[in-house]
Design a protein around this motif. Sequence first.
Motif, PDB file in Angstrom:
ATOM      1  N   LEU A   1      -4.901  66.482  61.549  1.00  0.00           N
ATOM      2  CA  LEU A   1      -3.853  65.679  62.184  1.00  0.00           C
ATOM      3  C   LEU A   1      -3.921  64.223  61.722  1.00  0.00           C
ATOM      4  O   LEU A   1      -2.886  63.581  61.499  1.00  0.00           O
ATOM      5  CB  LEU A   1      -4.007  65.747  63.707  1.00  0.00           C
ATOM      6  CG  LEU A   1      -3.348  66.940  64.406  1.00  0.00           C
ATOM      7  CD1 LEU A   1      -3.735  66.970  65.879  1.00  0.00           C
ATOM      8  CD2 LEU A   1      -1.836  66.873  64.257  1.00  0.00           C
ATOM      9  N   MET A   2      -5.124  63.708  61.566  1.00  0.00           N
ATOM     10  CA  MET A   2      -5.269  62.337  61.086  1.00  0.00           C
ATOM     11  C   MET A   2      -4.800  62.214  59.638  1.00  0.00           C
ATOM     12  O   MET A   2      -4.229  61.201  59.241  1.00  0.00           O
ATOM     13  CB  MET A   2      -6.723  61.894  61.237  1.00  0.00           C
ATOM     14  CG  MET A   2      -7.171  61.787  62.697  1.00  0.00           C
ATOM     15  SD  MET A   2      -8.962  61.580  62.862  1.00  0.00           S
ATOM     16  CE  MET A   2      -9.158  59.909  62.252  1.00  0.00           C
ATOM     17  N   LEU A   3      -5.035  63.251  58.836  1.00  0.00           N
ATOM     18  CA  LEU A   3      -4.562  63.229  57.449  1.00  0.00           C
ATOM     19  C   LEU A   3      -3.042  63.285  57.380  1.00  0.00           C
ATOM     20  O   LEU A   3      -2.453  62.938  56.351  1.00  0.00           O
ATOM     21  CB  LEU A   3      -5.156  64.408  56.676  1.00  0.00           C
ATOM     22  CG  LEU A   3      -6.661  64.376  56.408  1.00  0.00           C
ATOM     23  CD1 LEU A   3      -7.102  65.643  55.708  1.00  0.00           C
ATOM     24  CD2 LEU A   3      -7.042  63.147  55.589  1.00  0.00           C
ATOM     25  N   ALA A   4      -2.400  63.762  58.454  1.00  0.00           N
ATOM     26  CA  ALA A   4      -0.937  63.853  58.488  1.00  0.00           C
ATOM     27  C   ALA A   4      -0.289  62.564  58.975  1.00  0.00           C
ATOM     28  O   ALA A   4       0.930  62.524  59.149  1.00  0.00           O
ATOM     29  CB  ALA A   4      -0.504  65.023  59.374  1.00  0.00           C
ATOM     30  N   ARG A   5      -1.078  61.511  59.193  1.00  0.00           N
ATOM     31  CA  ARG A   5      -0.530  60.210  59.586  1.00  0.00           C
ATOM     32  C   ARG A   5       0.041  59.495  58.355  1.00  0.00           C
ATOM     33  O   ARG A   5      -0.551  59.541  57.272  1.00  0.00           O
ATOM     34  CB  ARG A   5      -1.623  59.338  60.204  1.00  0.00           C
ATOM     35  CG  ARG A   5      -2.231  59.873  61.468  1.00  0.00           C
ATOM     36  CD  ARG A   5      -3.510  59.099  61.803  1.00  0.00           C
ATOM     37  NE  ARG A   5      -3.277  57.672  61.884  1.00  0.00           N
ATOM     38  CZ  ARG A   5      -3.099  56.996  63.015  1.00  0.00           C
ATOM     39  NH1 ARG A   5      -3.127  57.648  64.167  1.00  0.00           N
ATOM     40  NH2 ARG A   5      -2.895  55.698  63.004  1.00  0.00           N
ATOM     41  N   PRO A   6       1.148  58.795  58.479  1.00  0.00           N
ATOM     42  CA  PRO A   6       1.691  58.059  57.326  1.00  0.00           C
ATOM     43  C   PRO A   6       0.715  57.021  56.776  1.00  0.00           C
ATOM     44  O   PRO A   6       0.739  56.717  55.585  1.00  0.00           O
ATOM     45  CB  PRO A   6       2.953  57.393  57.896  1.00  0.00           C
ATOM     46  CG  PRO A   6       3.337  58.243  59.069  1.00  0.00           C
ATOM     47  CD  PRO A   6       2.056  58.742  59.646  1.00  0.00           C
ATOM     48  N   ASP A   7      -0.170  56.489  57.655  1.00  0.00           N
ATOM     49  CA  ASP A   7      -1.128  55.471  57.212  1.00  0.00           C
ATOM     50  C   ASP A   7      -2.510  56.046  56.948  1.00  0.00           C
ATOM     51  O   ASP A   7      -3.510  55.322  57.003  1.00  0.00           O
ATOM     52  CB  ASP A   7      -1.233  54.363  58.267  1.00  0.00           C
ATOM     53  CG  ASP A   7      -1.799  54.872  59.600  1.00  0.00           C
ATOM     54  OD1 ASP A   7      -1.805  56.111  59.809  1.00  0.00           O
ATOM     55  OD2 ASP A   7      -2.237  54.049  60.422  1.00  0.00           O
ATOM     56  N   ALA A   8      -2.587  57.339  56.649  1.00  0.00           N
ATOM     57  CA  ALA A   8      -3.879  57.999  56.505  1.00  0.00           C
ATOM     58  C   ALA A   8      -4.745  57.350  55.428  1.00  0.00           C
ATOM     59  O   ALA A   8      -5.953  57.144  55.617  1.00  0.00           O
ATOM     60  CB  ALA A   8      -3.684  59.484  56.202  1.00  0.00           C
ATOM     61  N   ALA A   9      -4.159  57.003  54.288  1.00  0.00           N
ATOM     62  CA  ALA A   9      -4.945  56.420  53.198  1.00  0.00           C
ATOM     63  C   ALA A   9      -5.577  55.105  53.628  1.00  0.00           C
ATOM     64  O   ALA A   9      -6.745  54.825  53.316  1.00  0.00           O
ATOM     65  CB  ALA A   9      -4.072  56.224  51.964  1.00  0.00           C
ATOM     66  N   ALA A  10      -4.851  54.277  54.357  1.00  0.00           N
ATOM     67  CA  ALA A  10      -5.398  53.005  54.832  1.00  0.00           C
ATOM     68  C   ALA A  10      -6.459  53.232  55.909  1.00  0.00           C
ATOM     69  O   ALA A  10      -7.478  52.524  55.957  1.00  0.00           O
ATOM     70  CB  ALA A  10      -4.277  52.128  55.373  1.00  0.00           C
ATOM     71  N   LEU A  11      -6.228  54.204  56.781  1.00  0.00           N
ATOM     72  CA  LEU A  11      -7.181  54.497  57.855  1.00  0.00           C
ATOM     73  C   LEU A  11      -8.555  54.849  57.301  1.00  0.00           C
ATOM     74  O   LEU A  11      -9.586  54.415  57.828  1.00  0.00           O
ATOM     75  CB  LEU A  11      -6.635  55.651  58.716  1.00  0.00           C
ATOM     76  CG  LEU A  11      -7.591  56.251  59.740  1.00  0.00           C
ATOM     77  CD1 LEU A  11      -8.033  55.223  60.765  1.00  0.00           C
ATOM     78  CD2 LEU A  11      -6.923  57.448  60.431  1.00  0.00           C
ATOM     79  N   PHE A  12      -8.584  55.644  56.222  1.00  0.00           N
ATOM     80  CA  PHE A  12      -9.860  56.122  55.675  1.00  0.00           C
ATOM     81  C   PHE A  12     -10.344  55.286  54.483  1.00  0.00           C
ATOM     82  O   PHE A  12     -11.301  55.677  53.819  1.00  0.00           O
ATOM     83  CB  PHE A  12      -9.720  57.584  55.254  1.00  0.00           C
ATOM     84  CG  PHE A  12      -9.497  58.529  56.395  1.00  0.00           C
ATOM     85  CD1 PHE A  12     -10.503  58.789  57.314  1.00  0.00           C
ATOM     86  CD2 PHE A  12      -8.268  59.162  56.555  1.00  0.00           C
ATOM     87  CE1 PHE A  12     -10.297  59.668  58.367  1.00  0.00           C
ATOM     88  CE2 PHE A  12      -8.055  60.041  57.604  1.00  0.00           C
ATOM     89  CZ  PHE A  12      -9.072  60.296  58.526  1.00  0.00           C
ATOM     90  N   ALA A  13      -9.732  54.162  54.232  1.00  0.00           N
ATOM     91  CA  ALA A  13     -10.027  53.396  53.010  1.00  0.00           C
ATOM     92  C   ALA A  13     -11.478  52.937  52.938  1.00  0.00           C
ATOM     93  O   ALA A  13     -12.034  52.801  51.840  1.00  0.00           O
ATOM     94  CB  ALA A  13      -9.090  52.196  52.911  1.00  0.00           C
ATOM     95  N   GLN A  14     -12.113  52.665  54.084  1.00  0.00           N
ATOM     96  CA  GLN A  14     -13.481  52.157  54.081  1.00  0.00           C
ATOM     97  C   GLN A  14     -14.510  53.236  54.401  1.00  0.00           C
ATOM     98  O   GLN A  14     -15.680  52.923  54.623  1.00  0.00           O
ATOM     99  CB  GLN A  14     -13.608  51.025  55.101  1.00  0.00           C
ATOM    100  CG  GLN A  14     -12.700  49.845  54.833  1.00  0.00           C
ATOM    101  CD  GLN A  14     -12.891  48.763  55.868  1.00  0.00           C
ATOM    102  OE1 GLN A  14     -13.895  48.054  55.863  1.00  0.00           O
ATOM    103  NE2 GLN A  14     -11.924  48.639  56.777  1.00  0.00           N
ATOM    104  N   LEU A  15     -14.084  54.483  54.412  1.00  0.00           N
ATOM    105  CA  LEU A  15     -14.991  55.574  54.790  1.00  0.00           C
ATOM    106  C   LEU A  15     -16.151  55.679  53.799  1.00  0.00           C
ATOM    107  O   LEU A  15     -15.941  55.660  52.578  1.00  0.00           O
ATOM    108  CB  LEU A  15     -14.205  56.889  54.838  1.00  0.00           C
ATOM    109  CG  LEU A  15     -14.873  58.072  55.553  1.00  0.00           C
ATOM    110  CD1 LEU A  15     -15.089  57.762  57.027  1.00  0.00           C
ATOM    111  CD2 LEU A  15     -13.996  59.327  55.413  1.00  0.00           C
ATOM    112  N   ASP A  16     -17.359  55.803  54.337  1.00  0.00           N
ATOM    113  CA  ASP A  16     -18.563  55.837  53.501  1.00  0.00           C
ATOM    114  C   ASP A  16     -19.241  57.203  53.508  1.00  0.00           C
ATOM    115  O   ASP A  16     -19.722  57.670  52.480  1.00  0.00           O
ATOM    116  CB  ASP A  16     -19.542  54.764  53.988  1.00  0.00           C
ATOM    117  CG  ASP A  16     -20.803  54.700  53.139  1.00  0.00           C
ATOM    118  OD1 ASP A  16     -20.679  54.650  51.901  1.00  0.00           O
ATOM    119  OD2 ASP A  16     -21.911  54.697  53.714  1.00  0.00           O
ATOM    120  N   VAL A  17     -19.282  57.854  54.678  1.00  0.00           N
ATOM    121  CA  VAL A  17     -20.009  59.114  54.809  1.00  0.00           C
ATOM    122  C   VAL A  17     -19.217  60.065  55.705  1.00  0.00           C
ATOM    123  O   VAL A  17     -18.646  59.648  56.722  1.00  0.00           O
ATOM    124  CB  VAL A  17     -21.417  58.913  55.428  1.00  0.00           C
ATOM    125  CG1 VAL A  17     -22.173  60.246  55.487  1.00  0.00           C
ATOM    126  CG2 VAL A  17     -22.224  57.899  54.647  1.00  0.00           C
TER     127      VAL A  17
END
Length: 823
Positions: free
Chosen positions: A132-148
């Motif tokens: 569901l989070m991947l289906a957000r229009p801003d998904a790329a920005a939301l996960f941009a700082q993901l490390d692990v």
Amino acid sequence: MMGLAAWFSQRGFSPFSFQQAVWQAMAEGHSGLLHASTGAGKTLAVWGGVLQRAMARENGSTRMPSGLRALWITPMRALAADTLVSLQAPLNDVLPGWRVGLRTGDTPSSERARQERAWPHALVTTPESLSLMLARPDAAALFAQLDVVIVDEWHELLGNKRGVQVQLALARLTTWCPGLLVWGLSATLGNQNEALSALVPSVRKTGSINEPVRVQGHVDKALVIDTLLPAHATRLSWAGRLGAPMVPQLVAELEGPGSTLVFTNTRSQAEIWYQLLLEARPDWAGLVALHHGSLDAEVRAWVEAGLKSGQLKAVVATSSLDLGVDFLPVDRVIQVGSPKGVARLLQRAGRSGHAPGRTSRISLVPTHTLELVEAAAARRAALAGQVEARPAPHQPLDVLVQHLVTVALGGGFTPDALFVEVRRAHSYRDLSREAFDWCLDFAARGGDSLQAYPEYHRIAPDEAGVWRVAEHTQPGRLVARRHRLQVGTIVSDASMAVRYLNGPKLGSVEEGFIARLNKGDCFVFAGRTLEFVRVQDMTAYVRRAEGRKRIVPRWEGGRMPLSSEMARAVMDLLDEAAEGRAWHEPEMQAARDMLEAQARISHLPRRDRLLVERHRSREGHHLWLYPFAGRLAHQGLSAVLAWRLARQQPNTFSLAVNDYGLELLSAEPVPVDETLLRTVLSPDRLLEDILESLNAAELARRRFREIARVAGLVFTGYPGAPKSNKQLQASSSLFYEVFRQYDAGNRLLTQAQQEVLSQELDVARLRAVLTALRQRRIDLVDLKSPSPFSLPLMVERLRERLSTEKLSDRVARALKAMGAPAQ
């Protein structure tokens, strides 16, 4: 702020070597898989690595940056809350600026809104919520700082479509975050290398990331596996029944202090054994509880709280309590019936002594004599580390179609780039461009047969060639809403809520069970005897009905097949019994009367021989075979044998199967000899004969309901207004027939057939068994009376069609004929 080692020291213990190995690997930028026993400290191993990476990145800065840095994926909502507590424990001392949040289907809308304003640094979630989070229009920005990303209980996800959903999500996340680390936690896996490959998305460019590693956690943790033996060897049924004679032994084991988890393999068994315990000890009301997946969430939460506090003496449960919830007060685990698999046995054993250094103990309670042999076999296989493999599904296209719509909602995609990304997921590593393009076309216009219907035109390219869902239009908004409401790959049997008249909800049972009830019928559910009153709005209304005759709901999927590892261990013991070498095992000693009767009347099955028995009775001509291939493989084998024998000579067969063998009962005699047996047991033309002998089309049609839901063809309904099982089956059957008649090349039809063959009939295992049988000698025995091994197969068949004579009377007559003691 203190270091992780200092935090450990402050609590009076030091990290294990495997925990330090994980910290070092993560510091060096490796992804990996940590495999260790339940309760060994896996959570702190990987979470400690996350915190150390965060501390190194901040390098003593007092200003903590915002944004999502770590994602913890858990397979069950019930585990999420416990995981959150575990992750929060070291934060105040080690990384006080960090916040951990929880986002599952149970998260309140107010908490979701708060997260949207300021995302936590770490988030505990489920595969469905991640999609569901991947289906957000801003998904790329939301996960941009993901490390692990950490995937907990990876063994629970690996072998099913939810694991495939996770694979695709990880491939998407590593596209956005090329340096992303992915770690999995597992306790019971026989194919760790494949599990690691399936977990970490492959990277085509050599050297872009460090090689993933596998860490094996070795902790001195004692495991005790024993068996509750019947007071008298003859008290257990040879035919396979409930096992009620073992209730006094079970009650005696529960008398002591501490809490015990009593596992059963099915929800029906859980309901029955809960009742048996309370009938034996009415004074335990309130001290013994029931827990399974069909009970209401509030009921399950109450039971879990009682276990954690140590207030409950025992809980009768199913696999709903198999996974990582930490019940430290639980001293031991009891398994009613055979666990059917080594991994399941070890997983459940780990529920007791759930801490490093504490002993895990599981006691097996056989419900019939052959389960004594299975108990001894299970202990041998477990202590030898013979754990089952869990292969990942291969190219489930329904999941890929769903993922295409998810990604289209989550910012869009270009086909060439997404094709490369999808192939990085293990299950799609050899996906052809033709298959990918077919899925793209199906998501775009419903394929050749549905292109005239606009509601199946879900995605389309914009002016820049980016494929999206047109959410600015009314049809696009409807597509988006429906997709987000049913993202996921779990397709449970359509269930109906069970609720008291003017009272609380108790849980849910399958719609088909309720449909068979008449007003006034009584059934056992949630540990209570209930009277059925009426159905309204997909809810079954009931009232209490004590002291009346009742039935127990039967849920689908309740019969677990014997695993290959367990079957081999059982055959080893039977080999030893045939040679007189097995009687030192206490379980084998308890089963000795039955096994010696089998040897006297017929033969014992052997690893290098196939036992085939013949007998004529007033019912007809019986043929029994004992390949020990498991229930699913025997189901296909029995149908194929009957089909092949009937082609040799016209005949009518009744079939019965269990984990040990199969029965063919025919109206006319079958002129079986070794030559004919080797002909009909050939692996040649196996697939063709299975498809001809079974109603494969009907099996595939039922399987297609799941595929149609995952692929977005059928909609399960809006919250509060779910569609019934009958509606869903009718809708999916309509699609099935349309595709079959007008779109024969539809790849979802092919997938339905493949899933029937692999999951419902275990054709791969059956083919391997038939190939192995070519090397075996055939022991063909003509019986004067049924043998002990044939008796459970007769009962399987007789249960389905009882005459005016009671089943117990027919079984007693068969036992008397073979010289067995009365039971």
